[in-house]
Design an enzyme around this catalytic site. Structure first.
Site, PDB file in Angstrom:
ATOM      1  CG  HIS A 229      -2.051   0.907   1.254  1.00  0.00           C
ATOM      2  ND1 HIS A 229      -2.425   1.713   0.214  1.00  0.00           N
ATOM      3  CD2 HIS A 229      -2.903   1.229   2.280  1.00  0.00           C
ATOM      4  CE1 HIS A 229      -3.447   2.470   0.562  1.00  0.00           C
ATOM      5  NE2 HIS A 229      -3.761   2.211   1.819  1.00  0.00           N
ATOM      6  CG  HIS A 270      -4.332   0.375  -8.193  1.00  0.00           C
ATOM      7  ND1 HIS A 270      -5.670   0.353  -7.882  1.00  0.00           N
ATOM      8  CD2 HIS A 270      -3.770   1.314  -7.400  1.00  0.00           C
ATOM      9  CE1 HIS A 270      -5.909   1.262  -6.961  1.00  0.00           C
ATOM     10  NE2 HIS A 270      -4.779   1.863  -6.642  1.00  0.00           N
ATOM     11  CG  ASP A 327       2.927   4.249  -4.105  1.00  0.00           C
ATOM     12  OD1 ASP A 327       2.012   3.398  -4.005  1.00  0.00           O
ATOM     13  OD2 ASP A 327       2.982   5.270  -3.406  1.00  0.00           O
TER      14      ASP A 327
END
Ligand code: SDX
Length: 391
Positions: A229, A270, A327
């Site tokens: 995460h 994802h 990210d």
């Protein structure tokens, strides 16, 4: 159906909750906050305006924005005794460990006189958390660096103030480069909310027990920390460090594709996006802008771009619909700004605070029941106890 989006009854029957805050279309790579595309908010809005939108569902007019910014910037100081919580940690404690502890400790300072059944009290808590997160985040960095804490300055913008508290010292001021401040603010915008992700679901589930908002946000911080995460931004830089240079990319990709190897391409994939994460596109563009403006040549940026190019043309990733997520590039910008890798997930938590709080407020805005996920039991059927001499 609300006239825009229609869900099949089966989805609605199983969906965790309804919300007006954020919409994601994972197949089309769409992310809307209050109906506004993230690309437009990142380019034309700013973080505190986006915070207002998440909390209120509408963009503020000039007077509303001025009032909101003033209320936030006048609540940036933390209780002086909160400093003692930091001193209980080892200097090399991970800043996320510190943030879990210190944000939870806010309950001991601000919760007693908080009535979560009072909407005004809930809004005060929301303002306090958005205002104090940068101060506490910067303090977690200063403590790990062995430097004195820097007090917030109400005359600075939100992102500028955070960078001031991170990099100024009592001996030398920190001149905030406007390009860096704008990039920092945009990174906060890109992390502000993301529907029912793991940490936001944690905040809502914790809030459903009637727990105070500070405890709920501390629970969200703990959930965010995992490398699957929010911890992924830190893991991307570690991955790029381990790969070393472009000559090692083929070996790395081989390991990722090897069923017997648990190596993952961090910053890719994802749960919802099966197309480009729209935030990743903005983050990559911001990365190019900041490094160019600062005259930084970072070989890790080239390595990341080469890795992305290979992955986007490799059947393993294409067939699994694995694309860069928020990210993948964020760490390269943060490194260029001078933020240490250990602080990357703290930055994510800072950015995500208005989203967490908006969901907590939304949950409290109507009657709610305690969350109680059910399970599919797969253990043994009922049986009698076996005495020791029969085992
Ligand atoms: C965030 O939910 C949110 O919205 C989160 C977030 C937010 O804003 O709150 O968007 C922030 O958490 C982004 C994700 C950051 N995490 C990472 O970058 C870590 C690397 N990514 C993976 O760990 C993974 O992609 C997940 C955890 C993000 C999703 O995992 P899933 O649900 O298992 O992915 P999937 O079902 O789509 O996987 C399908 C296949 C599987 O292989 P097979 O079993 O079919 O052979 O793809 C593989 C997975 O093993 N796979 C990967 C991979 N991600 C999935 N293989 C290599 N590298 C990867 N990154």
């Amino acid at each position: 159906s609300n006239g825009y989006f229609t869900y099949d009854p089966g989805f609605m029957a199983t969906s965790a909750c309804e919300s007006k805050i954020t919409f994601i279309d994972g197949d089309k790579g769409i992310l809307l906050h209050g109906g506004y595309p993230i690309e437009q908010l990142a380019e034309k809005s700013d973080y505190l305006e986006t915070c207002y939108l998440l909390l209120n569902g509408e963009l503020p007019n000039a007077a509303q924005k001025e009032d909101f910014v003033s209320r936030v910037m006048n609540h940036t100081m933390v209780h002086e005794q909160l400093q003692f919580f930091y001193r209980g940690f080892r200097r090399d404690a991970h800043p996320m460990a510190v943030m879990c502890g210190v944000v939870g400790a806010l309950s001991a300072f601000y919760h007693d006189n908080l009535d979560i059944n009072d909407p005004e009290h809930r809004r005060i808590a929301a303002i306090r958390l958005i205002a104090k997160m940068p101060t506490m985040a910067a303090m977690s960095y200063k403590y790990s660096a062995g430097q004195p804490f820097m007090y917030p300055r109400n005359d600075l913008g939100y992102a500028e103030n955070f960078l001031h508290m991170m990099f100024a010292t009592p001996c030398a001021d920190y001149k905030v480069n406007p390009i860096v401040a704008r990039a920092m603010d945009r990174i906060f915008v890109l992390h502000a909310d993301h529907e029912q992700n793991a940490s936001t679901s944690t905040v809502r589930l914790t809030g459903s027990t009637g727990a105070n908002p500070y405890a709920c946000i501390a629970a969200g911080i703990a959930a965010l920390w995992g490398p699957s995460h929010g911890g992924a931004n830190e893991a991307v830089l570690k991955m790029l460090d381990e790969i070393g240079d472009v000559s090692k990319l083929d070996d790395f990709i081989k390991r990722v594709k090897d069923k017997n190897d648990s190596t993952k391409l961090m910053g890719f994939g994802h749960r919802v996006y099966k197309n480009f994460d729209p935030r990743a596109k903005v983050m990559k563009q911001t990365c190019d802008e900041v490094l160019t403006a600062l005259g930084i040549h970072d070989p890790q940026l080239e390595l990341a771009m080469k890795l992305e190019e290979i992955a986007l043309n490799d059947e393993y990733f294409v067939s699994r619909k694995l694309y860069p997520n928020v990210d993948f590039y964020s760490g390269i910008i943060l490194k260029a700004i001078g933020i240490p890798t250990s602080m990357f997930t703290v930055i994510f938590a800072l950015g995500r605070t208005p989203g967490w709080i908006a969901h907590w407020l939304e949950m409290h805005s109507a009657p709610y029941k305690i969350s109680r996920p059910r399970q599919l039991y797969t253990g043994p059927v009922q049986r009698d106890f076996v005495p020791m001499d029969k085992r």
